[in-house]
Write a protein that holds these residues in place. Sequence first.
Motif, short mmCIF file in Angstrom:
data_model
loop_
_atom_site.label_atom_id
_atom_site.label_comp_id
_atom_site.label_asym_id
_atom_site.label_seq_id
_atom_site.Cartn_x
_atom_site.Cartn_y
_atom_site.Cartn_z
N VAL A 203 0.59 -7.07 -0.03
CA VAL A 203 -0.24 -6.80 -1.20
C VAL A 203 -0.18 -5.32 -1.56
CG1 VAL A 203 -2.61 -6.75 -2.08
CG2 VAL A 203 -1.77 -8.76 -0.84
N PHE A 204 -0.32 -4.46 -0.56
CA PHE A 204 -0.35 -3.02 -0.80
C PHE A 204 0.96 -2.54 -1.40
CE2 PHE A 204 -0.41 1.50 0.25
CZ PHE A 204 -1.73 1.84 -0.01
N GLN A 205 2.08 -3.02 -0.87
CA GLN A 205 3.37 -2.58 -1.36
C GLN A 205 3.60 -3.02 -2.81
OE1 GLN A 205 6.19 -2.32 1.57
NE2 GLN A 205 7.88 -1.77 0.24
N LYS A 206 3.14 -4.20 -3.16
CA LYS A 206 3.31 -4.68 -4.53
C LYS A 206 2.42 -3.91 -5.51
CE LYS A 206 3.11 -8.76 -7.51
NZ LYS A 206 2.85 -10.22 -7.59
N LYS A 207 1.17 -3.70 -5.13
CA LYS A 207 0.21 -3.07 -6.05
C LYS A 207 0.31 -1.55 -6.09
CE LYS A 207 -1.73 -6.90 -7.40
NZ LYS A 207 -1.60 -7.34 -8.81
N ILE A 208 0.64 -0.94 -4.95
CA ILE A 208 0.71 0.52 -4.88
C ILE A 208 2.16 1.01 -4.95
CG2 ILE A 208 0.12 2.57 -3.53
CD1 ILE A 208 -2.30 1.05 -4.66
N GLY A 209 3.06 0.31 -4.27
CA GLY A 209 4.47 0.67 -4.37
C GLY A 209 5.16 0.90 -3.05
N VAL A 210 4.41 1.36 -2.05
CA VAL A 210 4.98 1.65 -0.73
C VAL A 210 4.10 1.01 0.33
CG1 VAL A 210 6.07 3.82 -1.44
CG2 VAL A 210 3.71 3.85 -0.60
N SER A 211 4.57 1.03 1.57
CA SER A 211 3.78 0.46 2.65
C SER A 211 2.58 1.35 2.96
CB SER A 211 4.64 0.33 3.91
OG SER A 211 4.94 1.63 4.43
N PRO A 212 1.52 0.81 3.57
CA PRO A 212 0.37 1.64 3.95
C PRO A 212 0.76 2.81 4.85
CG PRO A 212 -0.20 -0.68 4.14
CD PRO A 212 1.27 -0.63 3.86
N LYS A 213 1.70 2.58 5.76
CA LYS A 213 2.12 3.64 6.68
C LYS A 213 2.78 4.79 5.93
CE LYS A 213 4.85 4.52 10.86
NZ LYS A 213 5.72 3.92 11.90
N LEU A 214 3.70 4.48 5.01
CA LEU A 214 4.37 5.53 4.26
C LEU A 214 3.40 6.23 3.32
CD1 LEU A 214 6.85 7.10 3.48
CD2 LEU A 214 7.54 5.20 1.98
N TYR A 215 2.51 5.48 2.71
CA TYR A 215 1.48 6.07 1.83
C TYR A 215 0.65 7.08 2.62
CZ TYR A 215 -2.41 6.07 -1.56
OH TYR A 215 -3.39 6.42 -2.48
N SER A 216 0.24 6.70 3.83
CA SER A 216 -0.55 7.59 4.68
C SER A 216 0.23 8.84 5.05
CB SER A 216 -0.97 6.84 5.95
OG SER A 216 -1.68 7.70 6.82
N ARG A 217 1.51 8.70 5.34
CA ARG A 217 2.34 9.85 5.70
C ARG A 217 2.47 10.82 4.52
NH1 ARG A 217 7.86 7.90 7.26
NH2 ARG A 217 8.24 10.14 7.45
N ILE A 218 2.62 10.28 3.31
CA ILE A 218 2.73 11.16 2.14
C ILE A 218 1.43 11.90 1.90
CG2 ILE A 218 3.11 11.23 -0.36
CD1 ILE A 218 4.94 8.78 -0.02
N ILE A 219 0.31 11.20 2.05
CA ILE A 219 -1.00 11.85 1.89
C ILE A 219 -1.17 12.97 2.90
CG2 ILE A 219 -3.50 11.53 2.10
CD1 ILE A 219 -2.42 10.37 -0.47
N ARG A 220 -0.79 12.72 4.16
CA ARG A 220 -0.90 13.76 5.19
C ARG A 220 0.02 14.93 4.89
NH1 ARG A 220 -0.73 12.65 11.37
NH2 ARG A 220 1.04 11.32 10.89
N PHE A 221 1.22 14.63 4.40
CA PHE A 221 2.15 15.71 4.03
C PHE A 221 1.54 16.57 2.93
CE2 PHE A 221 5.25 16.93 0.77
CZ PHE A 221 6.00 17.87 1.47
#
Length: 277
Positions: A203-221
């Motif tokens: 669901v997250f990948q379809k609605k947001i675009g990336v996996s929760p793990k990658l999204y979290s890594r980008i936010i931390r970056f």
Amino acid sequence: MKVLEAKNRIIDAKPFQLFTHDGRVSNYQEDLVIWSKEHLKTEALIYQFEVQETIEAEYLPDACVNLLFEIRSTGVIGKFLGISTKARKIVIEPGVLYFGIKPYTNVGLRCIEQNQSNFVDQVVALSDQFSNTEAFLDELAYTLTFQERRELLKRHRAVFLDETQRSVLAEYLSVLLCTETTALSMEKIERETGYSKRYTQRVFQKKIGVSPKLYSRIIRFQNAIKAVYFDDHSTLAKVACQLGYYDQAHLIHEFQLFTQTSPTKLLQTIQTKKVVV
């Protein structure tokens, strides 16, 4: 899911781009506005800037999409930029006024293609994904001030946003990932949401675009680069500890994966006396 609690969380997720702090950029203005009252992430960043000379700038990984409008003497070009997972070079031209909006969630956008994963690291023509944009683009060409452009975009918001289009799971999880200072395991995400890891990821990948793990890594970056840029007393070791990296080497490794360079060299790509140790 604790949806009401999530809606009240303060999200300090204002994305950072090095080129907006470049001395060659002029007329930079920005404003946080209420973009959607119905979604958990209600805000969007509206911005504009110009340059006096051609700049080849570094566009950093960013967990937000962008609607970008290039206001030229010949008319307005609209572009839709998906979530960016890697640094890339962009060319910024003189004689163009760049005006854009960065919604803090892409849930609810009226894209013709609803699977946001198809836009990751992509730039597409606005008219290819949004219908009935002609009137907005025509009016935008004749605006004179940042305030006029901001109000025009808010008036035409329904062209780009459907507030009734929701995904509570994706919205809640994106808030959770933005407000947690350290990485979240999929096991903890499963406990927080009440859904299986596989379903949540899909669901997250379809609605947001990336996996929760990658999204979290980008936010931390993004949080890491803001910390080392804005805080004169920060060190990489201190930032790594604050943001839940294993150590300084782990933080540097993440920078290199996302940008193909070190934090120090990345910050030296613009006119700054910032030193990171």
